[in-house]
Design an enzyme around this catalytic site. Structure first.
Site, PDB file in Angstrom:
ATOM      1  N   THR A 271       0.865  -1.176   0.000  1.00 37.64           N
ATOM      2  CA  THR A 271       0.000   0.000   0.000  1.00 37.64           C
ATOM      3  C   THR A 271       0.900   1.223   0.000  1.00 37.64           C
ATOM      4  O   THR A 271       2.123   1.117   0.072  1.00 37.64           O
ATOM      5  CB  THR A 271      -0.963  -0.005   1.191  1.00 37.64           C
ATOM      6  OG1 THR A 271      -1.944   1.018   0.999  1.00 37.64           O
ATOM      7  CG2 THR A 271      -0.258   0.234   2.508  1.00 37.64           C
ATOM      8  N   TYR A 272       0.315   2.373  -0.102  1.00 40.07           N
ATOM      9  CA  TYR A 272       1.083   3.594  -0.264  1.00 40.07           C
ATOM     10  C   TYR A 272       1.792   3.970   1.038  1.00 40.07           C
ATOM     11  O   TYR A 272       1.201   3.957   2.120  1.00 40.07           O
ATOM     12  CB  TYR A 272       0.164   4.732  -0.707  1.00 40.07           C
ATOM     13  CG  TYR A 272      -0.675   4.381  -1.915  1.00 40.07           C
ATOM     14  CD1 TYR A 272      -0.139   4.450  -3.190  1.00 40.07           C
ATOM     15  CD2 TYR A 272      -1.983   3.945  -1.779  1.00 40.07           C
ATOM     16  CE1 TYR A 272      -0.894   4.109  -4.309  1.00 40.07           C
ATOM     17  CE2 TYR A 272      -2.756   3.607  -2.886  1.00 40.07           C
ATOM     18  CZ  TYR A 272      -2.201   3.693  -4.151  1.00 40.07           C
ATOM     19  OH  TYR A 272      -2.955   3.342  -5.238  1.00 40.07           O
ATOM     20  N   GLU A 273       3.071   4.308   0.933  1.00 42.36           N
ATOM     21  CA  GLU A 273       3.844   4.867   2.048  1.00 42.36           C
ATOM     22  C   GLU A 273       3.787   3.999   3.305  1.00 42.36           C
ATOM     23  O   GLU A 273       3.648   4.504   4.409  1.00 42.36           O
ATOM     24  CB  GLU A 273       3.337   6.288   2.380  1.00 42.36           C
ATOM     25  CG  GLU A 273       3.316   7.238   1.199  1.00 42.36           C
ATOM     26  CD  GLU A 273       4.683   7.476   0.592  1.00 42.36           C
ATOM     27  OE1 GLU A 273       5.673   7.421   1.340  1.00 42.36           O
ATOM     28  OE2 GLU A 273       4.755   7.694  -0.627  1.00 42.36           O
ATOM     29  N   ASP A 274       3.871   2.680   3.153  1.00 44.87           N
ATOM     30  CA  ASP A 274       3.790   1.804   4.336  1.00 44.87           C
ATOM     31  C   ASP A 274       4.642   0.565   4.100  1.00 44.87           C
ATOM     32  O   ASP A 274       4.142  -0.548   4.053  1.00 44.87           O
ATOM     33  CB  ASP A 274       2.328   1.429   4.615  1.00 44.87           C
ATOM     34  CG  ASP A 274       2.174   0.599   5.897  1.00 44.87           C
ATOM     35  OD1 ASP A 274       3.054   0.679   6.773  1.00 44.87           O
ATOM     36  OD2 ASP A 274       1.175  -0.137   6.008  1.00 44.87           O
TER      37      ASP A 274
END
Length: 488
Positions: A271-274
């Site tokens: 997922t985004y930025e994780d």
């Protein structure tokens, strides 16, 4: 017939709404259950052992050592509940797939806490829940997929060559589990089919034969997956995929389904930025508890199996960075290229942390691919980053420079003497090179050039280094720390 369909539709809505209410509250209260001792994916057996010691003090929980790894690390089975329905959850069959391992200890904290008494009473009365939180501890020490023998445990269900495989088979058989949760991670480069969205979670009810037939055992797994997907759509809409269900006769999931356990495969993707997957950890926590609740009250039984096939297939067509329509000069000729970067993780010696070392994964026409970040580079030209002409004595001297000012002038490399031999990366926005070393600026698969995107007037618009994109308009505030490499 219409009345029957209408009734089933209403019933499914009620089931989903009840599950959604439960998950919404779990999501809200998650911070109360999140195990603080683990917050990174590179979990070691010692981390799990310490948590198991704490779990032993929980009321109504039974902990047994059910086997050992090749290197002699104990394999734990944690059991709770008094019901007649056995649910078996195993994680980290692959040593570098630990998202669900973290979630398992969050779930155990949930059962230990004083809240949700009604829901827990229902689950523990009807279910006997068993967790095997780390099946491949030797692989976890090196944060690698395979075990100490070098085999993929998930392809050892028939030969049972390794002790970890034998343990999994023996535990499954001794429990004769009604439901099984096969908990994995998948690459962050999987996407939901035909979309740019990552497949944050993917599900599979594995086939038990080549014909992919659906019996009651597999059908029940499909129903549970439908429920979990319906709930997750409220949190990661369009980011749930369905894993390929081609029968793999050597795989544990396929065989455990064949042996009579309704098996649900959960793949934690990206997922985004994780990168540490803490959000996906929470999704595992809430969706697994929602599934356990539905198994306990049998509310899943009225879910239509056909809805399983409405979940889109996942695909593997994501890059970390995708540039489209870039003008590239090679040997005096201009070409138009799409360029896709992967940001690979490189572990430190202790396999306790990592740094990013990007590489070009593909180039050419990438119109059927997507990126976590995509920039339209049409009309922009590739300009290789320059090496700053002055030779610096030490890494500290390199750190003291005004980097954003140098980048504005087209520099992306700093020449430095006395770079420590064990230094692989540094918290700078410019790579370090040993004097006399010429960086490889060519765009080709596997290479990692630093370069700029300039307009037709030669004005630098973007800076690309180590697979990251920085807009020159916000250069000073967009520095990405810890991603510069040492080029020797």
């Amino acid at each position: 017939m219409k009345r029957v369909l209408s009734f089933l539709t209403i019933l499914l809505v009620v089931i989903t709404v009840n599950a959604q209410d439960f998950m919404t509250q779990l999501d809200k209260d998650y911070k109360d259950f999140m195990e603080p001792a683990i917050s990174k994916r590179r979990i070691k057996h010692s981390d799990v052992s310490a948590l198991v010691e704490k779990v032993k003090e929980m009321k109504g929980v039974e902990v047994n050592t059910v086997g050992h790894s090749i290197e002699g690390r104990p394999l734990y089975l944690i059991s709770l509940g008094k019901g007649d329905t056995d649910v078996f959850l195993w994680s980290q069959m692959h040593g570098d797939e630990s998202t669900a391992t973290m979630a398992i200890f969050d779930i155990l904290n949930f059962f230990e806490a004083g809240s949700y008494k009604k829901e827990k009473r229902e689950m523990l009365k009807n279910l006997r829940i068993h967790f095997l939180p780390m099946l491949n501890p030797d692989g976890a020490e090196l944060f690698t997929r395979r075990n100490r023998l070098g085999i993929d445990i998930n392809r050892d269900a028939l030969r049972l060559q390794s002790p970890e495989s034998k343990t999994l088979k023996r535990v499954r058989d001794s429990l004769d589990a009604d439901f099984g949760f096969n908990l994995h991670d998948q690459s962050r480069y999987y996407n939901a089919n035909l979309t740019a969205k990552p497949a944050t979670v993917s599900y599979l009810a594995p086939a038990y034969n080549y014909e992919k037939e659906i019996n009651e055992t597999r059908g029940d797994a499909m129903k549970i997956i439908v429920l979990m997907n319906d709930v997750l759509q409220h949190y990661v809409p369009g980011q749930v995929g369905r894993y390929n269900d081609d029968f793999e006769p050597r795989a544990f999931g396929d065989n455990i389904q064949k042996w009579g356990t309704s098996t649900i495969l959960i793949e934690s993707g990206g997922t985004y930025e994780d990168r540490e997957k803490q959000e996906i950890r929470k999704l595992n926590f809430v969706s697994i508890l929602t599934a356990l609740s539905a198994i306990a009250d049998e509310s899943f039984k009225d879910i239509p199996v056909d809805r399983y096939f409405e979940i889109p297939n996942n695909d593997r067509k994501l890059f970390d960075l995708k540039l489209t329509g870039l003008t590239y000069d090679l040997l005096g000729e201009e070409y138009i290229l799409d360029v896709g970067f992967y940001q690979f993780e490189k572990d430190n010696e202790a396999h306790s942390d990592y740094f990013i070392a990007a590489g070009i994964g593909d180039l050419g026409d990438l119109s059927t691919f997507y990126g976590y970040e995509t920039i339209n580079a049409e009309g922009l030209k590739y300009v290789p980053a320059k090496a700053y002409p002055a030779t610096l004595k030490t890494v500290d001297d390199a750190k003291a420079l005004a980097h954003h000012e140098l980048i504005k002038k087209g520099y992306g490399y700093l020449q430095v003497n006395n770079i420590p031999k064990d230094l692989n990366n540094v918290a700078l926005p410019m790579h370090l090179v040993t004097p006399g070393t010429t960086p490889d600026f060519e765009i080709r698969i596997g290479n990692n050039p630093s370069f700029f995107l300039a307009d037709q007037n030669g004005v630098l618009k973007y800076y690309v280094y180590n697979g990251y994109l920085i807009d020159m308009k916000s250069l000073k505030n967009a520095m990405v720390p810890g991603n510069a490499l040492i080029v020797r």
